[in-house]
Motif scaffolding. Structure first.
Motif, short mmCIF file in Angstrom:
data_model
loop_
_atom_site.label_atom_id
_atom_site.label_comp_id
_atom_site.label_asym_id
_atom_site.label_seq_id
_atom_site.Cartn_x
_atom_site.Cartn_y
_atom_site.Cartn_z
N GLY A 1 5.87 4.96 0.40
CA GLY A 1 5.49 4.00 -0.05
C GLY A 1 4.91 2.68 0.50
N PHE A 2 5.61 2.39 1.83
CA PHE A 2 5.43 1.06 2.35
C PHE A 2 3.83 1.41 3.09
CE2 PHE A 2 5.81 -1.19 6.51
CZ PHE A 2 6.42 -2.49 6.00
N VAL A 3 3.36 0.00 2.80
CA VAL A 3 1.98 -0.02 2.98
C VAL A 3 1.78 -0.39 4.59
CG1 VAL A 3 -0.24 -1.09 2.75
CG2 VAL A 3 1.12 -0.55 0.82
N ILE A 4 0.81 0.40 5.29
CA ILE A 4 0.81 0.09 6.71
C ILE A 4 -0.66 -0.23 7.02
CG2 ILE A 4 2.91 1.58 7.66
CD1 ILE A 4 0.37 3.46 8.54
N ALA A 5 -1.43 -0.25 6.07
CA ALA A 5 -2.97 -0.67 6.17
C ALA A 5 -3.32 -0.55 4.72
CB ALA A 5 -3.71 0.22 6.99
N SER A 6 -4.44 -1.44 4.53
CA SER A 6 -5.16 -1.55 3.20
C SER A 6 -6.35 -2.30 3.46
CB SER A 6 -3.97 -2.18 2.21
OG SER A 6 -5.02 -2.21 1.08
N SER A 7 -7.32 -1.68 2.47
CA SER A 7 -8.67 -2.30 2.51
C SER A 7 -8.61 -3.20 1.29
CB SER A 7 -9.46 -1.39 2.14
OG SER A 7 -9.59 -0.90 0.98
N SER A 8 -7.57 -3.53 0.45
CA SER A 8 -7.50 -4.43 -0.76
C SER A 8 -6.47 -5.51 -0.29
CB SER A 8 -7.05 -3.36 -1.60
OG SER A 8 -6.52 -4.21 -2.78
N ASP A 9 -6.86 -6.59 -0.78
CA ASP A 9 -5.93 -7.70 -0.67
C ASP A 9 -4.71 -7.81 -1.57
OD1 ASP A 9 -7.47 -8.89 1.24
OD2 ASP A 9 -8.70 -10.08 -0.06
N HIS A 10 -4.93 -6.54 -2.65
CA HIS A 10 -3.80 -6.83 -3.65
C HIS A 10 -2.82 -5.72 -3.19
CE1 HIS A 10 -7.36 -7.59 -6.21
NE2 HIS A 10 -6.48 -8.45 -6.62
N HIS A 11 -2.77 -5.12 -2.09
CA HIS A 11 -1.88 -4.24 -1.27
C HIS A 11 -1.65 -4.58 0.22
CE1 HIS A 11 -2.19 -1.92 -5.20
NE2 HIS A 11 -3.51 -1.76 -4.84
N VAL A 12 -1.16 -5.66 0.39
CA VAL A 12 -0.88 -6.03 1.66
C VAL A 12 0.07 -5.34 2.36
CG1 VAL A 12 -1.41 -8.53 1.00
CG2 VAL A 12 0.85 -7.68 1.02
N VAL A 13 0.04 -5.46 3.63
CA VAL A 13 0.69 -4.63 4.66
C VAL A 13 2.15 -5.07 4.35
CG1 VAL A 13 1.53 -4.29 7.24
CG2 VAL A 13 -0.77 -4.16 6.40
N GLY A 14 3.31 -4.22 4.32
CA GLY A 14 4.44 -4.55 4.00
C GLY A 14 4.91 -4.16 2.35
N SER A 15 3.94 -4.45 1.87
CA SER A 15 4.31 -4.14 0.29
C SER A 15 4.49 -2.49 0.03
CB SER A 15 3.10 -4.56 -0.48
OG SER A 15 2.03 -3.91 -0.50
N ALA B 1 -18.21 -0.77 -5.57
CA ALA B 1 -17.34 -1.74 -5.96
C ALA B 1 -16.01 -1.31 -6.58
CB ALA B 1 -18.13 -2.57 -7.20
N GLY B 2 -15.04 -2.06 -6.37
CA GLY B 2 -13.68 -1.57 -6.74
C GLY B 2 -12.97 -0.65 -6.02
N THR B 3 -13.57 -0.30 -5.10
CA THR B 3 -12.69 0.97 -4.60
C THR B 3 -11.66 0.37 -3.46
OG1 THR B 3 -14.45 1.22 -2.81
CG2 THR B 3 -14.77 2.78 -4.57
N LYS B 4 -10.74 1.39 -3.25
CA LYS B 4 -9.66 0.70 -2.15
C LYS B 4 -9.23 2.03 -1.59
CE LYS B 4 -7.55 -1.83 -6.09
NZ LYS B 4 -6.43 -1.96 -6.73
N ALA B 5 -8.61 1.66 -0.31
CA ALA B 5 -8.30 2.73 0.40
C ALA B 5 -6.82 2.38 0.95
CB ALA B 5 -9.25 3.21 1.48
N LEU B 6 -5.94 3.06 1.43
CA LEU B 6 -4.53 2.45 2.01
C LEU B 6 -4.12 3.55 2.71
CD1 LEU B 6 -4.48 1.81 -1.39
CD2 LEU B 6 -2.55 0.53 -0.53
N PHE B 7 -3.24 3.33 3.81
CA PHE B 7 -2.29 4.28 4.46
C PHE B 7 -0.95 3.60 4.03
CE2 PHE B 7 -5.37 4.55 7.76
CZ PHE B 7 -6.12 5.82 7.45
N THR B 8 -0.02 4.68 3.76
CA THR B 8 1.33 4.27 3.61
C THR B 8 2.21 5.37 4.26
OG1 THR B 8 1.70 5.92 1.44
CG2 THR B 8 0.75 3.62 1.27
#
Length: 157
Positions: free
Chosen positions: A84-98, A73-80
């Motif tokens: 720091g431009f987010v290209i993918a995220s498992s979290s709704d708090h870090h959307v693509v483009g943020s 629970a609460g884990t997140k994974a991202l590609f930037t």
């Protein structure tokens, strides 16, 4: 974009929204089709739209830490990107483009290829690990295409 007259050359678009991908962000790979009988003259081309939403989503889901097969629970994974431009995220708090760029040792990340530490982020404490892309087989190693991606995993403490 990367350009070359080599018969195996290709170029890649920036990661951006494309109408042919439903307006979502993705990469488009392009290559010329050359005729060996006509001194490598361009006789056509091919364009491949990378299914970034599905493919990156699957990769990120696979790297999330699990306990007894269940994502912690609460884990997140991202590609930037390295900016720091987010290209993918498992979290709704870090959307693509943020932008996602936590305060970690970038020197260690670039010298060693990865880093891990504990940080306070968004009001929570996380163990965070980051790894810089290193290529896959010949891709992004020997072909001249440069596009550094950082993989991030955050696990709440």
């Amino acid at each position: 974009m990367f350009h070359s007259q080599d018969i195996y050359a290709y170029c890649v678009s920036p990661f951006m929204p494309f109408a042919c991908y439903g307006g979502a962000h993705t990469y488009i790979y392009n290559a010329a089709i050359r005729s060996p009988e006509k001194n490598n003259e361009v006789v056509g081309g091919i364009r491949i739209v990378f299914d970034s939403t599905v493919e990156f989503g699957a990769i990120l889901n696979d790297i999330l830490p699990r306990e007894n097969g269940v994502v912690k629970a609460g884990t997140k994974a991202l590609f930037t990107t390295d900016k720091g431009f987010v290209i993918a995220s498992s979290s709704d708090h870090h959307v693509v483009g943020s932008v996602f760029f936590p305060a970690i040792s970038m020197t260690e990340l670039y010298q060693d290829g990865g880093t891990a530490t504990a940080i306070r982020f968004d009001g929570n404490v996380y163990l965070i690990g980051a790894a810089r892309s290193n290529g896959y087989r010949e891709y992004k190693r020997q072909d001249g295409y440069e596009n550094t991606i950082i993989a991030w995993v955050l696990v709440p403490c």
